[in-house]
Motif scaffolding. Structure first.
Motif, PDB file in Angstrom:
ATOM      1  N   MET A  73       1.465 -16.447 -20.426  1.00 60.81           N
ATOM      2  CA  MET A  73       2.342 -17.427 -20.754  1.00 60.81           C
ATOM      3  C   MET A  73       3.559 -16.658 -21.133  1.00 60.81           C
ATOM      4  O   MET A  73       3.740 -15.468 -21.571  1.00 60.81           O
ATOM      5  CB  MET A  73       2.141 -18.322 -21.943  1.00 60.81           C
ATOM      6  CG  MET A  73       1.213 -19.028 -21.817  1.00 60.81           C
ATOM      7  SD  MET A  73       0.891 -20.675 -22.993  1.00 60.81           S
ATOM      8  CE  MET A  73       2.556 -21.235 -22.658  1.00 60.81           C
ATOM      9  N   GLY A  74       4.738 -17.223 -20.429  1.00 57.83           N
ATOM     10  CA  GLY A  74       5.970 -16.628 -20.925  1.00 57.83           C
ATOM     11  C   GLY A  74       7.056 -17.369 -21.174  1.00 57.83           C
ATOM     12  O   GLY A  74       6.926 -18.702 -20.871  1.00 57.83           O
ATOM     13  N   GLU A  86       6.715 -20.366 -18.810  1.00 62.76           N
ATOM     14  CA  GLU A  86       5.966 -20.272 -17.551  1.00 62.76           C
ATOM     15  C   GLU A  86       4.530 -19.911 -17.914  1.00 62.76           C
ATOM     16  O   GLU A  86       4.036 -19.373 -18.677  1.00 62.76           O
ATOM     17  CB  GLU A  86       6.552 -18.779 -17.014  1.00 62.76           C
ATOM     18  CG  GLU A  86       5.963 -18.134 -15.835  1.00 62.76           C
ATOM     19  CD  GLU A  86       6.236 -16.757 -15.516  1.00 62.76           C
ATOM     20  OE1 GLU A  86       6.749 -16.745 -14.488  1.00 62.76           O
ATOM     21  OE2 GLU A  86       6.447 -15.918 -16.397  1.00 62.76           O
ATOM     22  N   LEU A  87       3.700 -20.607 -17.241  1.00 64.67           N
ATOM     23  CA  LEU A  87       2.197 -20.862 -17.172  1.00 64.67           C
ATOM     24  C   LEU A  87       1.626 -20.275 -16.138  1.00 64.67           C
ATOM     25  O   LEU A  87       1.833 -20.685 -14.916  1.00 64.67           O
ATOM     26  CB  LEU A  87       2.019 -22.204 -17.543  1.00 64.67           C
ATOM     27  CG  LEU A  87       2.667 -23.246 -18.443  1.00 64.67           C
ATOM     28  CD1 LEU A  87       2.512 -24.559 -18.415  1.00 64.67           C
ATOM     29  CD2 LEU A  87       2.495 -22.445 -19.802  1.00 64.67           C
ATOM     30  N   HIS A  88       0.678 -19.313 -16.059  1.00 67.50           N
ATOM     31  CA  HIS A  88      -0.013 -18.690 -14.968  1.00 67.50           C
ATOM     32  C   HIS A  88      -1.591 -19.089 -14.952  1.00 67.50           C
ATOM     33  O   HIS A  88      -2.155 -19.159 -16.046  1.00 67.50           O
ATOM     34  CB  HIS A  88      -0.278 -17.073 -15.133  1.00 67.50           C
ATOM     35  CG  HIS A  88       1.342 -16.565 -15.069  1.00 67.50           C
ATOM     36  ND1 HIS A  88       1.475 -15.864 -13.841  1.00 67.50           N
ATOM     37  CD2 HIS A  88       2.250 -16.327 -15.741  1.00 67.50           C
ATOM     38  CE1 HIS A  88       2.592 -15.493 -14.138  1.00 67.50           C
ATOM     39  NE2 HIS A  88       3.408 -15.830 -15.183  1.00 67.50           N
ATOM     40  N   MET A  95       6.341 -23.222 -13.861  1.00 64.37           N
ATOM     41  CA  MET A  95       7.546 -22.937 -14.710  1.00 64.37           C
ATOM     42  C   MET A  95       8.067 -24.612 -15.144  1.00 64.37           C
ATOM     43  O   MET A  95       8.551 -25.274 -14.262  1.00 64.37           O
ATOM     44  CB  MET A  95       8.493 -22.122 -13.924  1.00 64.37           C
ATOM     45  CG  MET A  95       8.037 -20.798 -13.817  1.00 64.37           C
ATOM     46  SD  MET A  95       9.231 -19.764 -13.303  1.00 64.37           S
ATOM     47  CE  MET A  95      10.356 -20.391 -12.312  1.00 64.37           C
ATOM     48  N   VAL A  96       8.169 -24.801 -16.529  1.00 66.37           N
ATOM     49  CA  VAL A  96       8.622 -26.066 -16.951  1.00 66.37           C
ATOM     50  C   VAL A  96       9.926 -25.589 -17.771  1.00 66.37           C
ATOM     51  O   VAL A  96       9.864 -24.876 -18.601  1.00 66.37           O
ATOM     52  CB  VAL A  96       7.632 -26.650 -17.933  1.00 66.37           C
ATOM     53  CG1 VAL A  96       8.177 -28.089 -18.414  1.00 66.37           C
ATOM     54  CG2 VAL A  96       6.284 -26.717 -16.948  1.00 66.37           C
ATOM     55  N   GLN A  97      10.942 -26.195 -17.462  1.00 64.94           N
ATOM     56  CA  GLN A  97      12.292 -26.173 -18.130  1.00 64.94           C
ATOM     57  C   GLN A  97      12.441 -27.291 -19.284  1.00 64.94           C
ATOM     58  O   GLN A  97      12.357 -28.526 -18.976  1.00 64.94           O
ATOM     59  CB  GLN A  97      13.445 -25.995 -17.031  1.00 64.94           C
ATOM     60  CG  GLN A  97      14.746 -25.740 -17.889  1.00 64.94           C
ATOM     61  CD  GLN A  97      15.867 -25.697 -16.346  1.00 64.94           C
ATOM     62  OE1 GLN A  97      15.813 -26.608 -15.688  1.00 64.94           O
ATOM     63  NE2 GLN A  97      16.283 -24.700 -16.500  1.00 64.94           N
TER      64      GLN A  97
END
Length: 120
Positions: A73-74, A86-88, A95-97
């Motif tokens: 995660m970022g 950001e989810l891997h 990527m969810v804003q």
């Protein structure tokens, strides 16, 4: 999410924007959850279809100010008023804003619940 024995938990419903490489993005409802009785150091993002991501509350807090990463995660600020999560996964990267103000209010609520449960 069921409340703990004292009834303390935080649940906020937000709209995220799934960001793609292409020109189209799509909104998605996300439930932001915090249960200090179950895991006091983590928060959870619940997406439609039953997908959930659990990660340290400190990662979300740090990512509102500067890029932060932990494992898959970022979180980082995107402009002045938005934040990207950001989810891997094995299927790729999502990527969810979010509006930063929603995430900040959520975090403040989690700390308020934690503080009130300590003083009980």
């Amino acid at each position: 999410m069921p409340p703990d024995e004292d009834g303390a938990y935080v649940e906020v419903h937000a709209k995220g924007l799934i960001v793609n490489d292409g020109p189209l993005s799509r909104p998605v409802p996300v439930a932001l959850r915090y249960d200090p009785g179950a895991e006091p150091t983590t928060v959870r993002l619940d997406f439609p279809g039953g997908t959930s991501w659990v990660f340290p509350r400190t990662l979300l807090e740090a990512g509102l100010r500067a890029p932060a990463r932990r494992g898959d995660m970022g979180v980082w600020p995107c402009g002045r008023v938005q934040t990207v999560v950001e989810l891997h996964t094995s299927d790729g990267v999502a990527m969810v804003q979010f509006d930063s103000s929603v995430l900040l209010r959520f975090l403040r609520s989690t700390y308020a619940v934690t503080a009130s449960s300590v003083t009980r």
